[in-house]
Write a protein that holds these residues in place. Structure first.
Motif, PDB file in Angstrom:
ATOM      1  N   VAL A 135     -15.517  11.694  21.289  1.00  7.22           N
ATOM      2  CA  VAL A 135     -15.361  12.869  20.430  1.00  7.22           C
ATOM      3  C   VAL A 135     -15.267  14.077  21.349  1.00  7.22           C
ATOM      4  O   VAL A 135     -16.218  14.396  22.070  1.00  7.22           O
ATOM      5  CB  VAL A 135     -16.541  13.005  19.442  1.00  7.22           C
ATOM      6  CG1 VAL A 135     -16.363  14.249  18.569  1.00  7.22           C
ATOM      7  CG2 VAL A 135     -16.660  11.746  18.574  1.00  7.22           C
ATOM      8  N   LEU A 136     -14.145  14.712  21.326  1.00  4.22           N
ATOM      9  CA  LEU A 136     -13.900  15.852  22.207  1.00  4.22           C
ATOM     10  C   LEU A 136     -14.599  17.111  21.693  1.00  4.22           C
ATOM     11  O   LEU A 136     -14.891  17.218  20.493  1.00  4.22           O
ATOM     12  CB  LEU A 136     -12.400  16.076  22.354  1.00  4.22           C
ATOM     13  CG  LEU A 136     -11.645  14.885  22.960  1.00  4.22           C
ATOM     14  CD1 LEU A 136     -10.153  15.172  22.983  1.00  4.22           C
ATOM     15  CD2 LEU A 136     -12.155  14.558  24.341  1.00  4.22           C
ATOM     16  N   PRO A 137     -14.871  18.047  22.575  1.00  7.00           N
ATOM     17  CA  PRO A 137     -15.630  19.250  22.195  1.00  7.00           C
ATOM     18  C   PRO A 137     -14.994  20.071  21.072  1.00  7.00           C
ATOM     19  O   PRO A 137     -15.706  20.702  20.297  1.00  7.00           O
ATOM     20  CB  PRO A 137     -15.683  20.072  23.486  1.00  7.00           C
ATOM     21  CG  PRO A 137     -15.428  19.106  24.571  1.00  7.00           C
ATOM     22  CD  PRO A 137     -14.575  18.019  23.997  1.00  7.00           C
ATOM     23  N   ASP A 138     -13.680  20.029  20.945  1.00  2.00           N
ATOM     24  CA  ASP A 138     -13.035  20.841  19.916  1.00  2.00           C
ATOM     25  C   ASP A 138     -12.866  20.108  18.585  1.00  2.00           C
ATOM     26  O   ASP A 138     -12.269  20.624  17.646  1.00  2.00           O
ATOM     27  CB  ASP A 138     -11.685  21.354  20.411  1.00  2.00           C
ATOM     28  CG  ASP A 138     -10.710  20.228  20.712  1.00  2.00           C
ATOM     29  OD1 ASP A 138     -11.153  19.075  20.887  1.00  2.00           O
ATOM     30  OD2 ASP A 138      -9.503  20.510  20.788  1.00  2.00           O
ATOM     31  N   ASP A 140     -13.916  18.419  14.928  1.00  2.93           N
ATOM     32  CA  ASP A 140     -14.809  18.699  13.797  1.00  2.93           C
ATOM     33  C   ASP A 140     -15.832  17.566  13.777  1.00  2.93           C
ATOM     34  O   ASP A 140     -15.505  16.414  13.480  1.00  2.93           O
ATOM     35  CB  ASP A 140     -13.996  18.732  12.507  1.00  2.93           C
ATOM     36  CG  ASP A 140     -14.842  19.017  11.277  1.00  2.93           C
ATOM     37  OD1 ASP A 140     -15.909  18.380  11.112  1.00  2.93           O
ATOM     38  OD2 ASP A 140     -14.413  19.866  10.470  1.00  2.93           O
ATOM     39  N   ALA A 141     -17.092  17.873  14.080  1.00  2.48           N
ATOM     40  CA  ALA A 141     -18.133  16.854  14.238  1.00  2.48           C
ATOM     41  C   ALA A 141     -18.347  16.051  12.958  1.00  2.48           C
ATOM     42  O   ALA A 141     -18.520  14.827  13.006  1.00  2.48           O
ATOM     43  CB  ALA A 141     -19.432  17.494  14.695  1.00  2.48           C
TER      44      ALA A 141
END
Length: 162
Positions: A135-138, A140-141
């Motif tokens: 899951v990349l930092p940008d 949507d979690a």
């Protein structure tokens, strides 16, 4: 897309390919395995799980009905001894396996240590795969979490994330 990168794909038959499939996706995995082999000009022998042999048997009927010549796609039923016999056959050039880690290690060991005029068989083994994600930092979690949970636990947890 990358610049200054060359991509070359060569379809070159290696010989007879064997696919050893698990129980949990009895139609999808044989299709994943057989398509590249047939497109490359190889014969393909499917060895489905003893728990769900029917889907691959039906697939063989479809293959026959569309006109693929007899012997190009075959289905062999059986368990561990059948797999070992297929891999030991020097007419088999490659084996593809999806399943548990212990069984995959055994398949790989048999292929790598095969003796005879053909020597070792090529082996591609997907062992005990389970869900992984980056899951990349940008991202949507919340959406990422929902996607991972759905991918991990869909099909009663019997699938790998794609």
């Amino acid at each position: 897309f990358g610049r200054g990168v060359d991509f070359v794909q060569v379809r070159e038959p290696v010989g007879v390919c064997v696919g050893v499939m698990p129980f949990n996706f009895p139609a999808m995995i044989p299709l994943w395995m057989m398509a590249p082999a047939l497109v490359a000009g190889c014969a393909f022998v499917a060895k489905p799980s003893v728990l769900v042999p029917g889907a691959t048997t039906l697939l063989a009927e479809v293959v026959r009905d569309v006109g693929i010549p007899a012997g190009v796609f075959s289905v062999v039923q059986g368990g561990e001894r059948t797999v070992a016999a297929l891999i030991a056959d020097n007419r088999v050039a490659a084996v593809s396996f999806v399943g548990s880690t212990p069984a995959g290690r055994a398949v790989h060991r048999l292929a790598a240590t095969r003796e005879g005029p053909a020597g070792p068989a090529r082996a591609q083994c997907n062992l005990g795969a389970k869900n992984h994600a980056v899951v990349l930092p940008d991202a949507d979690a919340a959406k990422a979490a929902a996607a991972v949970v759905g991918a991990a636990f869909g099909a009663s947890g019997q699938r790998w994330m794609a």
